[in-house]
Design a protein around this motif. Structure first.
Motif, PDB file in Angstrom:
ATOM      1  N   PRO A  82       0.828  -1.203   0.000  1.00 29.05           N
ATOM      2  CA  PRO A  82       0.000   0.000   0.000  1.00 29.05           C
ATOM      3  C   PRO A  82       0.869   1.262   0.000  1.00 29.05           C
ATOM      4  N   GLY A  83       0.408   2.260  -0.709  1.00 29.60           N
ATOM      5  CA  GLY A  83       1.112   3.543  -0.727  1.00 29.60           C
ATOM      6  C   GLY A  83       2.262   3.595  -1.705  1.00 29.60           C
ATOM      7  N   VAL A  84       2.470   2.515  -2.465  1.00 30.05           N
ATOM      8  CA  VAL A  84       3.596   2.502  -3.415  1.00 30.05           C
ATOM      9  C   VAL A  84       3.046   2.571  -4.841  1.00 30.05           C
ATOM     10  N   ASP A  85       3.715   3.370  -5.673  1.00 33.75           N
ATOM     11  CA  ASP A  85       3.312   3.553  -7.060  1.00 33.75           C
ATOM     12  C   ASP A  85       3.339   2.204  -7.810  1.00 33.75           C
ATOM     13  N   ALA A  86       2.200   1.794  -8.322  1.00 29.93           N
ATOM     14  CA  ALA A  86       2.097   0.494  -9.003  1.00 29.93           C
ATOM     15  C   ALA A  86       2.931   0.459 -10.287  1.00 29.93           C
ATOM     16  N   ALA A  87       3.319   1.631 -10.773  1.00 29.59           N
ATOM     17  CA  ALA A  87       4.133   1.672 -12.000  1.00 29.59           C
ATOM     18  C   ALA A  87       5.515   1.049 -11.790  1.00 29.59           C
ATOM     19  N   LEU A  88       5.886   0.827 -10.521  1.00 31.77           N
ATOM     20  CA  LEU A  88       7.199   0.210 -10.256  1.00 31.77           C
ATOM     21  C   LEU A  88       7.212  -1.267 -10.655  1.00 31.77           C
ATOM     22  N   VAL A  89       6.037  -1.888 -10.690  1.00 29.35           N
ATOM     23  CA  VAL A  89       5.967  -3.326 -10.988  1.00 29.35           C
ATOM     24  C   VAL A  89       6.559  -3.578 -12.383  1.00 29.35           C
ATOM     25  N   GLY A  90       7.448  -4.552 -12.443  1.00 30.04           N
ATOM     26  CA  GLY A  90       8.099  -4.896 -13.709  1.00 30.04           C
ATOM     27  C   GLY A  90       9.435  -4.187 -13.901  1.00 30.04           C
ATOM     28  N   GLY A  91       9.694  -3.147 -13.105  1.00 29.63           N
ATOM     29  CA  GLY A  91      10.972  -2.420 -13.232  1.00 29.63           C
ATOM     30  C   GLY A  91      12.107  -3.188 -12.574  1.00 29.63           C
ATOM     31  N   ARG A  92      13.316  -2.979 -13.088  1.00 25.89           N
ATOM     32  CA  ARG A  92      14.491  -3.677 -12.527  1.00 25.89           C
ATOM     33  C   ARG A  92      15.267  -2.737 -11.604  1.00 25.89           C
ATOM     34  N   PHE A  93      15.624  -3.251 -10.442  1.00 27.85           N
ATOM     35  CA  PHE A  93      16.287  -2.426  -9.429  1.00 27.85           C
ATOM     36  C   PHE A  93      17.408  -3.208  -8.749  1.00 27.85           C
ATOM     37  N   ALA A  94      18.310  -2.452  -8.144  1.00 29.08           N
ATOM     38  CA  ALA A  94      19.366  -3.032  -7.316  1.00 29.08           C
ATOM     39  C   ALA A  94      19.107  -2.622  -5.871  1.00 29.08           C
ATOM     40  N   ALA A  95      19.575  -3.440  -4.928  1.00 23.97           N
ATOM     41  CA  ALA A  95      19.459  -3.063  -3.512  1.00 23.97           C
ATOM     42  C   ALA A  95      20.652  -3.601  -2.730  1.00 23.97           C
ATOM     43  N   LEU A  96      21.097  -2.775  -1.788  1.00 21.47           N
ATOM     44  CA  LEU A  96      22.143  -3.165  -0.841  1.00 21.47           C
ATOM     45  C   LEU A  96      21.415  -3.621   0.415  1.00 21.47           C
ATOM     46  N   THR A  97      21.597  -4.892   0.798  1.00 26.61           N
ATOM     47  CA  THR A  97      20.754  -5.448   1.861  1.00 26.61           C
ATOM     48  C   THR A  97      21.530  -5.849   3.129  1.00 26.61           C
ATOM     49  N   LYS A  98      22.817  -6.109   2.977  1.00 25.48           N
ATOM     50  CA  LYS A  98      23.706  -6.662   4.024  1.00 25.48           C
ATOM     51  C   LYS A  98      23.374  -8.120   4.334  1.00 25.48           C
ATOM     52  N   ILE A  99      22.109  -8.411   4.664  1.00 27.33           N
ATOM     53  CA  ILE A  99      21.659  -9.811   4.769  1.00 27.33           C
ATOM     54  C   ILE A  99      20.320  -9.923   4.032  1.00 27.33           C
ATOM     55  N   GLY A 100      19.931 -11.158   3.729  1.00 29.58           N
ATOM     56  CA  GLY A 100      18.590 -11.379   3.177  1.00 29.58           C
ATOM     57  C   GLY A 100      18.519 -11.486   1.666  1.00 29.58           C
ATOM     58  N   GLY A 101      19.654 -11.329   0.978  1.00 28.85           N
ATOM     59  CA  GLY A 101      19.624 -11.326  -0.490  1.00 28.85           C
ATOM     60  C   GLY A 101      19.539 -12.711  -1.126  1.00 28.85           C
ATOM     61  N   TRP A 102      19.942 -13.758  -0.383  1.00 26.78           N
ATOM     62  CA  TRP A 102      19.994 -15.104  -0.985  1.00 26.78           C
ATOM     63  C   TRP A 102      18.609 -15.739  -0.947  1.00 26.78           C
ATOM     64  N   THR A 103      17.754 -15.233  -1.766  1.00 26.41           N
ATOM     65  CA  THR A 103      16.362 -15.671  -1.801  1.00 26.41           C
ATOM     66  C   THR A 103      15.817 -15.456  -3.212  1.00 26.41           C
ATOM     67  N   SER A 104      14.724 -16.143  -3.521  1.00 26.00           N
ATOM     68  CA  SER A 104      14.105 -15.919  -4.830  1.00 26.00           C
ATOM     69  C   SER A 104      13.243 -14.660  -4.818  1.00 26.00           C
ATOM     70  N   HIS A 105      12.746 -14.248  -3.639  1.00 28.52           N
ATOM     71  CA  HIS A 105      11.883 -13.075  -3.526  1.00 28.52           C
ATOM     72  C   HIS A 105      12.252 -12.325  -2.255  1.00 28.52           C
ATOM     73  N   ALA A 106      12.532 -11.035  -2.377  1.00 25.63           N
ATOM     74  CA  ALA A 106      12.942 -10.265  -1.200  1.00 25.63           C
ATOM     75  C   ALA A 106      12.005  -9.085  -0.989  1.00 25.63           C
ATOM     76  N   LEU A 107      11.665  -8.843   0.273  1.00 26.44           N
ATOM     77  CA  LEU A 107      10.919  -7.627   0.606  1.00 26.44           C
ATOM     78  C   LEU A 107      11.922  -6.505   0.817  1.00 26.44           C
ATOM     79  N   VAL A 108      11.739  -5.405   0.092  1.00 30.25           N
ATOM     80  CA  VAL A 108      12.685  -4.289   0.195  1.00 30.25           C
ATOM     81  C   VAL A 108      11.881  -2.992   0.334  1.00 30.25           C
ATOM     82  N   ASP A 109      12.344  -2.089   1.211  1.00 25.64           N
ATOM     83  CA  ASP A 109      11.713  -0.768   1.274  1.00 25.64           C
ATOM     84  C   ASP A 109      11.931  -0.084  -0.073  1.00 25.64           C
ATOM     85  N   VAL A 110      10.874   0.488  -0.620  1.00 25.28           N
ATOM     86  CA  VAL A 110      10.978   1.098  -1.946  1.00 25.28           C
ATOM     87  C   VAL A 110      12.061   2.189  -1.966  1.00 25.28           C
ATOM     88  N   ALA A 111      12.224   2.873  -0.840  1.00 26.59           N
ATOM     89  CA  ALA A 111      13.219   3.947  -0.781  1.00 26.59           C
ATOM     90  C   ALA A 111      14.644   3.418  -0.938  1.00 26.59           C
TER      91      ALA A 111
END
Ligand SMILES: NC(=O)c1ccc[n+]([C@@H]2O[C@H](COP(=O)([O-])OP(=O)(O)OC[C@H]3O[C@@H](n4cnc5c(N)ncnc54)[C@H](OP(=O)(O)O)[C@@H]3O)[C@@H](O)[C@H]2O)c1
Length: 345
Positions: A82-111
């Protein structure tokens, strides 16, 4: 529950101090993004030196076991909260996570998402997330290396090291890179003059190439060798320490080697000789989240732009399926690779 959220997630769990074969695969229900979050379908996630330390309980501030490791990732947004622009769906992004990246699906703060330029291979982009940020910020933000300077990069075949060499060359600097002899051809190809990091006369060899010393040293090794790194500085030169790789296999506290290094750097900085000695930490300034994110976006954006225009050559050591994570970690620790081992879910 929607069809989408009923899908399963595959992730890797580090259960405690284990050999690479002790890493566990776990399946669980696909999570639903909360307000301000995106669910990222991970296309590539890297094996960094940090995980070599974490599986030995030797990373400075790792969480308690068990946890999902994974310092960074690249993927496409599958769903937003909720509260996130749906236009982001399908876009490709990078994220620095420190832990949690070794997964098929990751929850990431949009910011925390950084856009990846269209047309770039996600695995190639992945090699430059933590490595590119670290190298860029140390080179341009800390040492402020300029054209014509001479720099020394330790571990020049490694993930950060191979990126540092390339960025320093792009900045017009000359580079000496330490590495095992088996990597010397690769280091030469990146544009640096290689030296064996185990050579007993390492300092003399650097001096032969840089009689007045070097303008910057990038040292992730720590331990007693850091003294040589400092002594090799030219007048007004900068030592950028950013790790203690040499103490990875030592018994005892994960924090003590870093604290000893801090103390040494403090002492050196108190000396009135014009040299600078500093420790780089990619997470410094994280408490001021907006400023930290703005810097991360700007710097990673600059690195990915260099990848997009062909100036940076991504160093993909291997692409390994996520389910074969044990092989990937063993390979990354084998001392035989140049660049980054990337897991592909
Ligand atoms: N401070 C920060 O914010 C920050 C951020 C990112 C990374 N780092 C640090 O950066 C370093 C490199 O990370 P990475 O992911 O690029 O690692 P990597 O790809 O595994 O590369 C490690 C490099 O270090 C060399 N090496 C390993 N053990 C060594 C030792 N005892 N003495 C000298 N060289 C050694 C390796 O050479 P061989 O291939 O010959 O073994 C390789 O060139 C790590 O220490 C990591 O903790 C720090």
């Amino acid at each position: 529950m929607s069809q989408q959220s009923a899908e399963q997630v595959l992730e890797v769990v580090l259960p405690g101090v284990v050999e690479p074969t002790g890493l566990e695969l776990r399946r669980r229900a696909r999570p639903v993004p909360a307000r301000g979050q995106a669910l990222v379908r991970v296309e590539a996630t890297g094996v960094s030196f940090a995980e070599q330390q974490m599986r030995r309980a030797k990373y400075y501030d790792q969480p308690p076991f068990p946890f999902v490791p994974g310092y960074d990732l690249v993927g496409t947004v599958a769903e937003v909260g909720p509260g996130v622009d749906a236009a982001l769906v399908g876009g490709r992004f990078a994220a620095l996570t420190k832990i949690g990246g070794w997964t098929s699906h990751a929850l990431v703060d949009v910011a925390d998402l950084v856009p990846v330029p269209v047309g770039i291979d996600p695995v190639e982009a992945e090699t430059l997330v933590v490595n590119g940020l670290t190298a860029w910020q140390m080179l341009h933000g800390v040492a402020k290396v300029t054209a014509g300077q001479m720099v020394l990069v330790h571990g020049a075949n490694g993930g950060v090291g191979s990126t540092l060499v390339q960025l320093a060359r792009l900045a017009g600097a000359r580079v000496i890179g330490t590495a095992s002899p088996r990597h010397h051809d690769a280091v030469r190809e990146l544009g640096a003059t290689p030296i064996d990091y185990r050579a007993t006369d390492l300092s003399a060899r650097v001096r032969a190439l840089a009689p007045n010393g070097v303008d910057a040293v990038f040292d992730h090794v720590g331990g007693p060798g850091i003294v040589d790194s400092y002594r090799l500085l030219a007048p007004r030169g900068t030592l950028v320490a950013y790790g203690t790789a040499s103490t990875r296999d030592q018994e005892g506290s994960s924090r003590l080697p870093v604290l000893k290094l801090f103390a040494r750097l403090l002492w050196w900085n108190a000396l009135p000789n014009g040299h600078r000695a500093t420790f780089f930490n990619i997470w410094a300034g994280k408490r001021d989240a907006p400023k930290f994110r703005a810097r991360l976006n700007r710097d990673l954006g600059a690195v990915l732009a260099l990848l997009a225009d062909g100036s940076l050559r991504p160093q993909v050591a291997a692409r390994v399926p996520l389910a074969q994570v044990a092989d990937a970690v063993a390979l990354a620790e084998s001392g035989t690779v140049t660049g980054k081992v990337v897991l592909v879910p």
